[in-house]
Design a protein around this motif. Structure first.
Motif, PDB file in Angstrom:
ATOM      1  N   SER A  25    -101.564 -40.549 -35.984  1.00  0.00           N
ATOM      2  CA  SER A  25    -102.921 -40.083 -36.211  1.00  0.00           C
ATOM      3  C   SER A  25    -103.165 -39.775 -37.692  1.00  0.00           C
ATOM      4  O   SER A  25    -102.293 -39.263 -38.395  1.00  0.00           O
ATOM      5  CB  SER A  25    -103.190 -38.823 -35.384  1.00  0.00           C
ATOM      6  OG  SER A  25    -104.457 -38.282 -35.693  1.00  0.00           O
ATOM      7  N   ASN A  26    -104.379 -40.070 -38.157  1.00  0.00           N
ATOM      8  CA  ASN A  26    -104.804 -39.721 -39.503  1.00  0.00           C
ATOM      9  C   ASN A  26    -105.634 -38.441 -39.536  1.00  0.00           C
ATOM     10  O   ASN A  26    -106.086 -38.018 -40.607  1.00  0.00           O
ATOM     11  CB  ASN A  26    -105.612 -40.864 -40.118  1.00  0.00           C
ATOM     12  CG  ASN A  26    -104.736 -42.059 -40.454  1.00  0.00           C
ATOM     13  OD1 ASN A  26    -103.634 -41.897 -40.979  1.00  0.00           O
ATOM     14  ND2 ASN A  26    -105.228 -43.257 -40.156  1.00  0.00           N
ATOM     15  N   ASN A  27    -105.836 -37.843 -38.358  1.00  0.00           N
ATOM     16  CA  ASN A  27    -106.555 -36.578 -38.295  1.00  0.00           C
ATOM     17  C   ASN A  27    -105.769 -35.511 -39.058  1.00  0.00           C
ATOM     18  O   ASN A  27    -104.589 -35.294 -38.788  1.00  0.00           O
ATOM     19  CB  ASN A  27    -106.731 -36.164 -36.829  1.00  0.00           C
ATOM     20  CG  ASN A  27    -107.509 -34.879 -36.680  1.00  0.00           C
ATOM     21  OD1 ASN A  27    -107.055 -33.814 -37.072  1.00  0.00           O
ATOM     22  ND2 ASN A  27    -108.681 -34.970 -36.071  1.00  0.00           N
ATOM     23  N   VAL A  30    -104.024 -32.863 -36.830  1.00  0.00           N
ATOM     24  CA  VAL A  30    -102.884 -33.423 -36.101  1.00  0.00           C
ATOM     25  C   VAL A  30    -101.716 -33.663 -37.051  1.00  0.00           C
ATOM     26  O   VAL A  30    -100.554 -33.364 -36.731  1.00  0.00           O
ATOM     27  CB  VAL A  30    -103.282 -34.735 -35.393  1.00  0.00           C
ATOM     28  CG1 VAL A  30    -102.058 -35.382 -34.731  1.00  0.00           C
ATOM     29  CG2 VAL A  30    -104.362 -34.464 -34.354  1.00  0.00           C
ATOM     30  N   LYS A  31    -101.997 -34.182 -38.244  1.00  0.00           N
ATOM     31  CA  LYS A  31    -100.943 -34.436 -39.221  1.00  0.00           C
ATOM     32  C   LYS A  31    -100.242 -33.137 -39.609  1.00  0.00           C
ATOM     33  O   LYS A  31     -99.018 -33.107 -39.768  1.00  0.00           O
ATOM     34  CB  LYS A  31    -101.523 -35.116 -40.462  1.00  0.00           C
ATOM     35  CG  LYS A  31    -101.961 -36.557 -40.209  1.00  0.00           C
ATOM     36  CD  LYS A  31    -102.610 -37.172 -41.423  1.00  0.00           C
ATOM     37  CE  LYS A  31    -101.606 -37.451 -42.523  1.00  0.00           C
ATOM     38  NZ  LYS A  31    -102.227 -38.199 -43.639  1.00  0.00           N
ATOM     39  N   ARG A  32    -101.008 -32.063 -39.735  1.00  0.00           N
ATOM     40  CA  ARG A  32    -100.412 -30.765 -40.066  1.00  0.00           C
ATOM     41  C   ARG A  32     -99.532 -30.255 -38.934  1.00  0.00           C
ATOM     42  O   ARG A  32     -98.436 -29.720 -39.166  1.00  0.00           O
ATOM     43  CB  ARG A  32    -101.519 -29.754 -40.372  1.00  0.00           C
ATOM     44  CG  ARG A  32    -100.997 -28.398 -40.816  1.00  0.00           C
ATOM     45  CD  ARG A  32    -102.123 -27.491 -41.252  1.00  0.00           C
ATOM     46  NE  ARG A  32    -101.630 -26.192 -41.662  1.00  0.00           N
ATOM     47  CZ  ARG A  32    -102.404 -25.199 -42.100  1.00  0.00           C
ATOM     48  NH1 ARG A  32    -103.718 -25.389 -42.193  1.00  0.00           N
ATOM     49  NH2 ARG A  32    -101.878 -24.048 -42.450  1.00  0.00           N
ATOM     50  N   LEU A  33    -100.003 -30.411 -37.696  1.00  0.00           N
ATOM     51  CA  LEU A  33     -99.203 -29.987 -36.548  1.00  0.00           C
ATOM     52  C   LEU A  33     -97.906 -30.777 -36.462  1.00  0.00           C
ATOM     53  O   LEU A  33     -96.827 -30.221 -36.202  1.00  0.00           O
ATOM     54  CB  LEU A  33    -100.003 -30.155 -35.252  1.00  0.00           C
ATOM     55  CG  LEU A  33    -101.212 -29.235 -35.059  1.00  0.00           C
ATOM     56  CD1 LEU A  33    -101.954 -29.596 -33.782  1.00  0.00           C
ATOM     57  CD2 LEU A  33    -100.788 -27.774 -35.033  1.00  0.00           C
ATOM     58  N   MET A  34     -97.981 -32.090 -36.682  1.00  0.00           N
ATOM     59  CA  MET A  34     -96.783 -32.918 -36.607  1.00  0.00           C
ATOM     60  C   MET A  34     -95.820 -32.619 -37.747  1.00  0.00           C
ATOM     61  O   MET A  34     -94.595 -32.690 -37.572  1.00  0.00           O
ATOM     62  CB  MET A  34     -97.160 -34.397 -36.594  1.00  0.00           C
ATOM     63  CG  MET A  34     -97.931 -34.835 -35.354  1.00  0.00           C
ATOM     64  SD  MET A  34     -97.218 -34.252 -33.790  1.00  0.00           S
ATOM     65  CE  MET A  34     -95.563 -34.965 -33.865  1.00  0.00           C
ATOM     66  N   ASP A  39     -90.729 -30.368 -39.381  1.00  0.00           N
ATOM     67  CA  ASP A  39     -90.078 -29.371 -40.230  1.00  0.00           C
ATOM     68  C   ASP A  39     -89.147 -28.501 -39.390  1.00  0.00           C
ATOM     69  O   ASP A  39     -87.997 -28.228 -39.770  1.00  0.00           O
ATOM     70  CB  ASP A  39     -91.106 -28.500 -40.944  1.00  0.00           C
ATOM     71  CG  ASP A  39     -91.784 -29.209 -42.105  1.00  0.00           C
ATOM     72  OD1 ASP A  39     -91.317 -30.301 -42.497  1.00  0.00           O
ATOM     73  OD2 ASP A  39     -92.789 -28.673 -42.611  1.00  0.00           O
ATOM     74  N   SER A  40     -89.661 -28.049 -38.250  1.00  0.00           N
ATOM     75  CA  SER A  40     -88.852 -27.209 -37.361  1.00  0.00           C
ATOM     76  C   SER A  40     -87.691 -27.989 -36.769  1.00  0.00           C
ATOM     77  O   SER A  40     -86.558 -27.492 -36.686  1.00  0.00           O
ATOM     78  CB  SER A  40     -89.730 -26.641 -36.231  1.00  0.00           C
ATOM     79  OG  SER A  40     -90.660 -25.708 -36.728  1.00  0.00           O
ATOM     80  N   HIS A  65     -89.909 -42.373 -32.357  1.00  0.00           N
ATOM     81  CA  HIS A  65     -90.253 -41.672 -33.599  1.00  0.00           C
ATOM     82  C   HIS A  65     -89.255 -40.564 -33.948  1.00  0.00           C
ATOM     83  O   HIS A  65     -88.898 -40.394 -35.122  1.00  0.00           O
ATOM     84  CB  HIS A  65     -91.657 -41.087 -33.500  1.00  0.00           C
ATOM     85  CG  HIS A  65     -92.706 -42.108 -33.187  1.00  0.00           C
ATOM     86  ND1 HIS A  65     -93.006 -43.151 -34.030  1.00  0.00           N
ATOM     87  CD2 HIS A  65     -93.514 -42.259 -32.109  1.00  0.00           C
ATOM     88  CE1 HIS A  65     -93.963 -43.895 -33.499  1.00  0.00           C
ATOM     89  NE2 HIS A  65     -94.290 -43.376 -32.328  1.00  0.00           N
ATOM     90  N   VAL A  66     -88.812 -39.802 -32.961  1.00  0.00           N
ATOM     91  CA  VAL A  66     -87.861 -38.717 -33.224  1.00  0.00           C
ATOM     92  C   VAL A  66     -86.488 -39.289 -33.595  1.00  0.00           C
ATOM     93  O   VAL A  66     -85.830 -38.811 -34.514  1.00  0.00           O
ATOM     94  CB  VAL A  66     -87.755 -37.776 -32.009  1.00  0.00           C
ATOM     95  CG1 VAL A  66     -86.640 -36.745 -32.204  1.00  0.00           C
ATOM     96  CG2 VAL A  66     -89.085 -37.064 -31.772  1.00  0.00           C
TER      97      VAL A  66
END
Length: 212
Positions: A25-27, A30-34, A39-40, A65-66
């Motif tokens: 997603s480019n939202n 959403v990018k911040r959440l991912m 990071d975690s 992806h993971v």
């Protein structure tokens, strides 16, 4: 298959990623959440102590992806990654190289193969018998990273974005709903000890080990 047939299992295991591509997603939200998610996850991966030559299994890998993140994060790591869906495994194989992707059912176990770390991300909420899946994975290793949607935060965020209103924000296919307390209790009942946890919005994520 024991607990449920392949058809029923595949119907139950339709993760949010199959409805909405959060990884691509480019939202900006959403990018911040991912970013928070990875990071975690990276912190817990570091806590596990896995290094070059380490052998990792990802159960329920989706489009890979993971697994690809782990491959990039730890140079020289070896990764097996499976999913019940032949379609997503084909997609993963087309997108990422150097990872052994294969079709498999978490309920069937992995024989006597042993791994240095086992990862199971956003899978348990789709399972009718998550403890059985966890116990199967425990036959193949000592260290684990699990992540699940954090309830009721997950559903509240779905409602806030106008999704799944009739189901009170419940994502299609989510049949288990974990609070921090219920998630930890399930892991403990399976014989696991939580070593470190992260709470990237809107997930619960833990690094844990078998209780000796």
């Amino acid at each position: 298959m024991g607990i449920m047939g392949k058809k029923e299992y595949k119907e139950a295991c339709q993760p949010e990623g199959n409805y909405f591509d959060k990884y691509g997603s480019n939202n900006p939200i959403v990018k911040r959440l991912m970013k928070g998610y990875f990071d975690s996850f990276g912190k817990l991966l570091g806590e596990s102590g896995i290094s070059r030559g380490g052998y990792i299994l990802e159960a329920g890998c989706g489009e890979g992806h993971v697994a690809a993140f782990m491959q990039k994060k730890i140079e020289g790591v070896l990764i097996d990654a499976f999913d019940i869906s032949e379609k997503v495994i084909r997609e993963a194989e087309e997108e990422y190289s150097g990872i052994h992707f294969f079709v498999h059912n978490i309920y069937d176990g992995q024989g006597g193969k042993q791994y240095d770390l086992i990862v199971c991300s956003e899978v348990l909420e789709h399972m009718e018998q998550p403890k059985n899946g966890i116990r199967n994975l425990m036959k193949n290793g000592e260290k684990f990273i699990f992540s699940v949607p954090h309830e009721p935060v997950w559903r509240m965020m779905n409602v806030a974005r106008g999704k799944y209103i009739r189901d009170l924000g419940n994502t299609p296919g989510h049949i288990q709903h974990f609070t921090k307390k219920s998630f930890y209790r399930m892991l403990t009942e399976c014989g696991l000890e939580v070593i470190q946890y992260e709470r990237p919005l809107p997930w619960l994520m833990v690094y844990c080990r078998k209780i000796e």
